[in-house]
Design a protein around this motif. Structure first.
Motif, PDB file in Angstrom:
ATOM      1  N   ASN A   3       0.838  -1.203   0.000  1.00 30.26           N
ATOM      2  CA  ASN A   3       0.000   0.000   0.000  1.00 30.26           C
ATOM      3  C   ASN A   3       0.872   1.252   0.000  1.00 30.26           C
ATOM      4  OD1 ASN A   3      -2.368  -1.352  -0.030  1.00 30.26           O
ATOM      5  ND2 ASN A   3      -2.808  -1.131   2.163  1.00 30.26           N
ATOM      6  N   ALA A  15       1.081   4.180  -2.829  1.00 29.30           N
ATOM      7  CA  ALA A  15       0.754   5.572  -2.507  1.00 29.30           C
ATOM      8  C   ALA A  15       1.818   6.532  -3.043  1.00 29.30           C
ATOM      9  CB  ALA A  15       0.617   5.735  -0.994  1.00 29.30           C
ATOM     10  N   ASP A  29       5.486   5.854   4.487  1.00 26.20           N
ATOM     11  CA  ASP A  29       5.778   6.251   3.101  1.00 26.20           C
ATOM     12  C   ASP A  29       5.776   7.766   3.036  1.00 26.20           C
ATOM     13  OD1 ASP A  29       3.124   7.404   2.267  1.00 26.20           O
ATOM     14  OD2 ASP A  29       2.449   5.379   2.884  1.00 26.20           O
ATOM     15  N   GLY A  80      -0.671  10.536   1.101  1.00 29.06           N
ATOM     16  CA  GLY A  80      -1.456  10.663   2.337  1.00 29.06           C
ATOM     17  C   GLY A  80      -2.878  10.163   2.112  1.00 29.06           C
ATOM     18  N   ILE A  81      -3.709  10.199   3.158  1.00 31.70           N
ATOM     19  CA  ILE A  81      -5.072   9.649   3.051  1.00 31.70           C
ATOM     20  C   ILE A  81      -6.087  10.764   3.257  1.00 31.70           C
ATOM     21  CG2 ILE A  81      -6.677   7.931   3.950  1.00 31.70           C
ATOM     22  CD1 ILE A  81      -4.253   6.389   5.007  1.00 31.70           C
ATOM     23  N   LEU A 100     -11.459   3.244   5.743  1.00 32.63           N
ATOM     24  CA  LEU A 100     -10.213   2.576   5.390  1.00 32.63           C
ATOM     25  C   LEU A 100     -10.234   1.076   5.702  1.00 32.63           C
ATOM     26  CD1 LEU A 100      -7.752   3.864   4.169  1.00 32.63           C
ATOM     27  CD2 LEU A 100      -6.729   3.951   6.420  1.00 32.63           C
ATOM     28  N   PHE A 111     -13.355  -2.017   0.628  1.00 33.26           N
ATOM     29  CA  PHE A 111     -13.205  -0.594   0.292  1.00 33.26           C
ATOM     30  C   PHE A 111     -11.834  -0.395  -0.361  1.00 33.26           C
ATOM     31  CE2 PHE A 111     -11.293   3.503   1.241  1.00 33.26           C
ATOM     32  CZ  PHE A 111     -12.195   4.350   0.608  1.00 33.26           C
ATOM     33  N   THR A 112     -11.878   0.182  -1.542  1.00 33.70           N
ATOM     34  CA  THR A 112     -10.606   0.438  -2.256  1.00 33.70           C
ATOM     35  C   THR A 112     -10.753   1.679  -3.131  1.00 33.70           C
ATOM     36  OG1 THR A 112      -8.980  -0.500  -3.768  1.00 33.70           O
ATOM     37  CG2 THR A 112     -11.262  -1.093  -4.176  1.00 33.70           C
ATOM     38  N   THR A 113      -9.630   2.336  -3.378  1.00 27.56           N
ATOM     39  CA  THR A 113      -9.659   3.479  -4.302  1.00 27.56           C
ATOM     40  C   THR A 113      -8.947   3.123  -5.606  1.00 27.56           C
ATOM     41  OG1 THR A 113      -7.629   4.306  -3.336  1.00 27.56           O
ATOM     42  CG2 THR A 113      -9.684   5.215  -2.462  1.00 27.56           C
ATOM     43  N   ARG A 114      -8.445   1.872  -5.612  1.00 28.11           N
ATOM     44  CA  ARG A 114      -7.696   1.482  -6.810  1.00 28.11           C
ATOM     45  C   ARG A 114      -8.551   0.598  -7.699  1.00 28.11           C
ATOM     46  NH1 ARG A 114      -3.581  -1.660  -6.157  1.00 28.11           N
ATOM     47  NH2 ARG A 114      -4.207  -2.533  -4.150  1.00 28.11           N
ATOM     48  N   GLY A 169      -7.784  -2.946  -7.167  1.00 32.84           N
ATOM     49  CA  GLY A 169      -7.715  -3.361  -5.756  1.00 32.84           C
ATOM     50  C   GLY A 169      -8.912  -4.205  -5.342  1.00 32.84           C
ATOM     51  N   MET A 170      -8.711  -4.986  -4.291  1.00 32.03           N
ATOM     52  CA  MET A 170      -9.788  -5.824  -3.741  1.00 32.03           C
ATOM     53  C   MET A 170     -10.416  -5.166  -2.505  1.00 32.03           C
ATOM     54  SD  MET A 170     -10.152  -9.247  -4.764  1.00 32.03           S
ATOM     55  CE  MET A 170     -10.118 -10.243  -3.307  1.00 32.03           C
ATOM     56  N   GLY A 171      -9.643  -4.330  -1.834  1.00 32.91           N
ATOM     57  CA  GLY A 171     -10.144  -3.673  -0.621  1.00 32.91           C
ATOM     58  C   GLY A 171     -10.171  -4.571   0.586  1.00 32.91           C
ATOM     59  N   GLY A 213      -7.187  -5.866   1.991  1.00 30.65           N
ATOM     60  CA  GLY A 213      -5.886  -5.808   2.663  1.00 30.65           C
ATOM     61  C   GLY A 213      -5.938  -5.273   4.080  1.00 30.65           C
ATOM     62  N   LEU A 214      -6.398  -4.051   4.252  1.00 32.31           N
ATOM     63  CA  LEU A 214      -6.329  -3.421   5.576  1.00 32.31           C
ATOM     64  C   LEU A 214      -7.254  -4.091   6.580  1.00 32.31           C
ATOM     65  CD1 LEU A 214      -5.946   0.388   4.810  1.00 32.31           C
ATOM     66  CD2 LEU A 214      -4.272  -1.202   5.740  1.00 32.31           C
ATOM     67  N   PHE A 223       1.703   3.575   8.977  1.00 27.59           N
ATOM     68  CA  PHE A 223       0.846   2.558   9.620  1.00 27.59           C
ATOM     69  C   PHE A 223       1.653   1.901  10.727  1.00 27.59           C
ATOM     70  CE2 PHE A 223      -1.726   3.242   5.954  1.00 27.59           C
ATOM     71  CZ  PHE A 223      -3.008   2.853   6.320  1.00 27.59           C
TER      72      PHE A 223
HETATM   73  P1  ADP Z   1      -6.440  -2.318  -1.743  1.00 27.45           P
HETATM   74  O1  ADP Z   1      -4.977  -2.207  -1.515  1.00 27.45           O
HETATM   75  O2  ADP Z   1      -6.831  -3.586  -2.393  1.00 27.45           O
HETATM   76  O3  ADP Z   1      -7.091  -1.125  -2.326  1.00 27.45           O
HETATM   77  P2  ADP Z   1      -6.526  -2.005   1.082  1.00 27.45           P
HETATM   78  O4  ADP Z   1      -7.500  -2.397   2.116  1.00 27.45           O
HETATM   79  O5  ADP Z   1      -5.142  -2.491   1.317  1.00 27.45           O
HETATM   80  O6  ADP Z   1      -7.077  -2.470  -0.294  1.00 27.45           O
HETATM   81  O7  ADP Z   1      -6.480  -0.461   1.002  1.00 27.45           O
HETATM   82  C1  ADP Z   1      -7.695   0.267   0.936  1.00 27.45           C
HETATM   83  C2  ADP Z   1      -7.428   1.675   0.478  1.00 27.45           C
HETATM   84  O8  ADP Z   1      -6.726   2.391   1.477  1.00 27.45           O
HETATM   85  C3  ADP Z   1      -6.579   1.797  -0.695  1.00 27.45           C
HETATM   86  O9  ADP Z   1      -7.308   1.663  -1.900  1.00 27.45           O
HETATM   87  C4  ADP Z   1      -5.959   3.178  -0.582  1.00 27.45           C
HETATM   88  O10 ADP Z   1      -6.812   4.153  -1.118  1.00 27.45           O
HETATM   89  C5  ADP Z   1      -5.922   3.419   0.890  1.00 27.45           C
HETATM   90  N1  ADP Z   1      -4.553   3.277   1.436  1.00 27.45           N
HETATM   91  C6  ADP Z   1      -4.045   2.186   2.019  1.00 27.45           C
HETATM   92  N2  ADP Z   1      -2.758   2.430   2.424  1.00 27.45           N
HETATM   93  C7  ADP Z   1      -2.481   3.715   2.074  1.00 27.45           C
HETATM   94  C8  ADP Z   1      -1.296   4.545   2.202  1.00 27.45           C
HETATM   95  N3  ADP Z   1      -0.122   4.113   2.768  1.00 27.45           N
HETATM   96  N4  ADP Z   1      -1.354   5.819   1.708  1.00 27.45           N
HETATM   97  C9  ADP Z   1      -2.499   6.274   1.133  1.00 27.45           C
HETATM   98  N5  ADP Z   1      -3.643   5.514   0.993  1.00 27.45           N
HETATM   99  C10 ADP Z   1      -3.612   4.254   1.429  1.00 27.45           C
END
Ligand code: ADP
Length: 673
Positions: A571, A575, A608, A612-613, A621, A626-629, A632-634, A636-637, A663
């Motif tokens: 992640n 970013a 990193d 930023g978020i 988050l 939930f994902t912005t990519r 992405g699968m959303g 991970g976190l 993190f």
């Molecule tokens: P994915 O990586 O599949 O999108 P995650 O759960 O890992 O799913 O992350 C969810 C969202 O959190 C990401 O799509 C991203 O927008 C945001 N994110 C995660 N880590 C960071 C980071 N270090 N900096 C900025 N945004 C982050």
């Protein structure tokens, strides 16, 4: 039929019977009491009446005796040939002693008065009306006397007096005979009133109203105040006199003392009251008992309904371990009927044979009086068909109403379903994690191909060069031997490098059992480094690792924590994948920290200097999916947080100075440093 059902059905019939019995009893007692009181009253009346009759008879005989004595005294006046004057003196003395006589006359045989004396106690009776008016009664009396040749009387009659009153008088005539020849008469006039006053015993006159009456009840003379009560006893006695008959009447004003005429009646009444009171108390007691019975039946029915509706198995045992009670839920749970279970001792039929020893031991500890854990404990039971199932047992001592322990009461919960659900969720959790790992790997496949391209291209280049050299024949081996050897070594090196890349992916993807072990943090970082580097090289990120001095090992599930670190690193690198970010650094740090006063914690941080978020992203988050990519699968976190929390730690994030995000998560330190 159960006890309480029987009780409920028997209730109307028994109520009717009880009411009938009570009514009959009350009727009998009331009838008996009424009869007793009536008989006692009757007896009392008879007693009083009897005494009255006796007293009346005595009074009559008293009067008669006095009359007889008077006759003799009158006869005595004639002794010794008295002259009219001497006779009058004797007669006056006589009258003085006898108040009942108002006048004495000495008459000759032609009824002419030779001498007479009036009583000194009152004005002469015949003053007002004259003696002539009563001549007929005197004549009648003397006629009777002649006929009987002895004293005789004529019927009484009323003589009015000068004072407006009057007096009832009775004439007595005594024939005076000498040598069988009638010489004259002695006439004595009795006042009936004075007879009552003077000739009767005081006791009689005090207790009764006493009177002379005519046949029709008209009172001629009366003595004693009439104190009339509600009931008057009366006795009448005939007094036969020669020539006439008088009626003596006694009235007792013994007004009905009625309810309690005497001790007997009082006793009977007191006993009746006691009996009725006892009956009332008995009735009250029966009513209370009936109500208690009713309440008990209700309570039993309530308890039965409650037991039947329970899904919790209940079992009671006595202090010797015999089963004394089981509820339907328990029978259903183990598949035995209550008949099969009741009275059964250890080992119970639902104990799996393989655990009998262990359970016996547990029972002996329990029966020795040791309290089981309040929260219950888990055990395994066997159904009648032999299948095993897990149960949660909660035991408590069974205390009776006297506060004495009589056994043990246990509640059972069949937790097989709960276990199944737990197993299911654990499996799906594991599957989810595996899927997430595969997804990560999927994303990395392109990176992998890029990474593998280099060694493969190198291998292919070395191989092509070597083939070229070898085309010149065997002497080429001699001529280019060292070059060929170098090429082969390079090929081997590159193949090994490619193999390592593949192995690192394989190691990561391979599913392993969840085991907590003490791992040096360094090892965790090294394990993911090849994969991190793959991406770092592509994105031109510099990877920086800082492990603090004397950092102890961490107690964790190695695979899972590696996954967390890899996710966060990935992640972070993504970013920083922005054209305007030139200086791209991924900083991974491990250090010892203090959490809640304890230093047995390690802090991992992944920082990193990316974009930023955004605040709206921060909210969601950790939400799954939930994902912005775009690719992405959303997951991970959300997965990272679950894993960290499962280890007892916490995962947070904060802005990184001067830019980017960091993190941070904590994990407990392991036993081995
Ligand atoms: P994915 O990586 O599949 O999108 P995650 O759960 O890992 O799913 O992350 C969810 C969202 O959190 C990401 O799509 C991203 O927008 C945001 N994110 C995660 N880590 C960071 C980071 N270090 N900096 C900025 N945004 C982050």
């Amino acid at each position: 039929m159960s006890a309480e059902q029987g009780l409920a059905q028997a209730r109307p019939a028994s109520t009717l019977r009880r009411r009938t019995l009570w009514s009959v009893l009350v009727l009998l007692v009331v009838a008996m009491l009424a009869m007793l009181v009536w008989l006692a009253g009757k007896y009392e009346t008879a007693q009083v009446q009897g005494r009255l009759e006796r007293d009346a008879a005595e009074a009559v005989s008293d009067v008669r005796a006095a009359f007889m004595r008077n006759v003799q005294s009158l006869q005595a006046l004639q002794y010794g040939d008295p002259t009219p004057n001497s006779w009058a003196i004797d007669a006056a003395v006589f009258l003085h002693a006898h108040r009942e006589l108002v006048r004495v006359e000495w008459r000759d045989s032609a009824m002419h008065v030779r001498s007479h004396v009036d009583t000194p106690f009152r004005t002469p009776v015949f003053d007002r009306v004259g003696r002539g008016n009563s001549q007929s009664e005197v004549v009648l009396a003397c006629a009777n006397a002649r006929r009987f040749s002895g004293p005789a009387y004529a019927g009484s009659y009323f003589v009015p007096l000068t004072d407006g009153l009057g007096v009832e008088v009775l004439e007595l005539c005594l024939p005076l005979e000498r040598a069988g020849k009638l010489e004259g008469y002695l006439v004595a006039t009795y006042s009936l009133q004075e007879v009552l006053e003077g000739l009767l015993a005081r006791q009689v006159t005090r207790n009764y109203e006493i009177s002379f009456t005519e046949g029709d009840g008209t009172r001629l003379a009366l003595r004693g105040a009439a104190r009339r009560g509600s009931r008057v006893f009366t006795a009448q006695q005939l007094m036969d006199l020669a020539g006439t008959t008088l009626v003596l009447r006694l009235d007792s004003w013994r007004g009905a003392p009625d309810l309690f005429p005497n001790v007997l009646t009082a006793l009977v009444t007191a006993m009746s009251i006691a009996l009725v009171s006892v009956m009332a108390l008995l009735g009250k007691d029966t009513r209370r008992r009936h109500k208690a019975e009713h309440d008990l039946a209700d309570a039993l029915a309530f308890r039965k309904a409650m037991e039947d509706s329970l899904v919790t198995g209940l079992r009671a045992r006595d202090l010797q371990g015999h089963i004394t009670y089981v509820n339907p839920a328990f029978c259903q749970m183990v598949g035995f009927t209550d008949v099969e279970l009741l009275g059964h001792s250890m080992p119970a039929p639902y104990w799996p044979p393989e655990f009998i020893d262990e359970y016996q031991q547990r029972q002996s500890i329990r029966l020795a009086g040791n309290l089981p854990p309040r929260a219950g404990f888990e055990s395994t039971f066997m159904r009648k068909d032999g299948s095993r199932f897990p149960v949660l047992i909660i035991e408590a001592p069974l205390i009776n109403a006297q506060g004495v322990q009589t056994g043990w009461m246990s509640a059972f919960l069949d937790i097989s379903e709960q276990r199944r659900v737990e197993e299911l969720s654990r499996t799906s959790q594991e599957r989810l994690q595996a899927t997430a790992r595969l997804a990560t790997v999927g994303e990395m496949a392109s990176l992998l191909s890029h990474e593998l391209n280099q060694p493969l291209a190198a291998i292919s280049g070395y191989a092509a060069g070597s083939i070229n050299l070898l085309q010149d024949g065997p002497q080429a081996l001699v001529e280019f031997g060292p070059d060929l050897t170098l090429a082969m070594r390079r090929i081997a090196e590159q193949a090994e490098r490619a193999g390592k890349v593949i192995k690192s992916v394989h190691d990561f993807v391979r599913r392993r059992d969840q085991v907590r072990e003490a791992v040096a943090p360094q090892l965790l970082l090294e394990a993911i480094l090849p994969l991190v580097n793959l991406q770092a090289r592509k994105l031109r990120v510099r990877v920086q690792i800082e492990v603090g001095p004397d950092v102890p090992s961490v107690l964790c599930d190695r695979t899972m924590v590696e996954q967390v670190l890899l996710n966060l690193a990935r992640n972070a690198m993504q970013a920083m994948d922005q054209p305007d970010i030139v200086e791209r650094v991924l900083l991974m740090r491990v250090r010892r920290v203090r959490v809640g006063g304890s230093t047995k914690w390690l802090e991992f941080s992944v920082a990193d200097i990316g974009v930023g978020i955004a605040p709206d992203v921060q909210q969601q988050l950790f939400n799954p999916f939930f994902t912005t990519r775009a690719e992405g699968m959303g997951l991970g976190l959300s997965l990272c947080r679950t894993v960290v929390e499962q280890h007892g730690g916490a995962l947070v994030f904060e802005p990184h100075v001067p830019q980017g995000t960091v993190f941070i998560f904590t994990l407990p330190t392991g036993a081995v440093a």
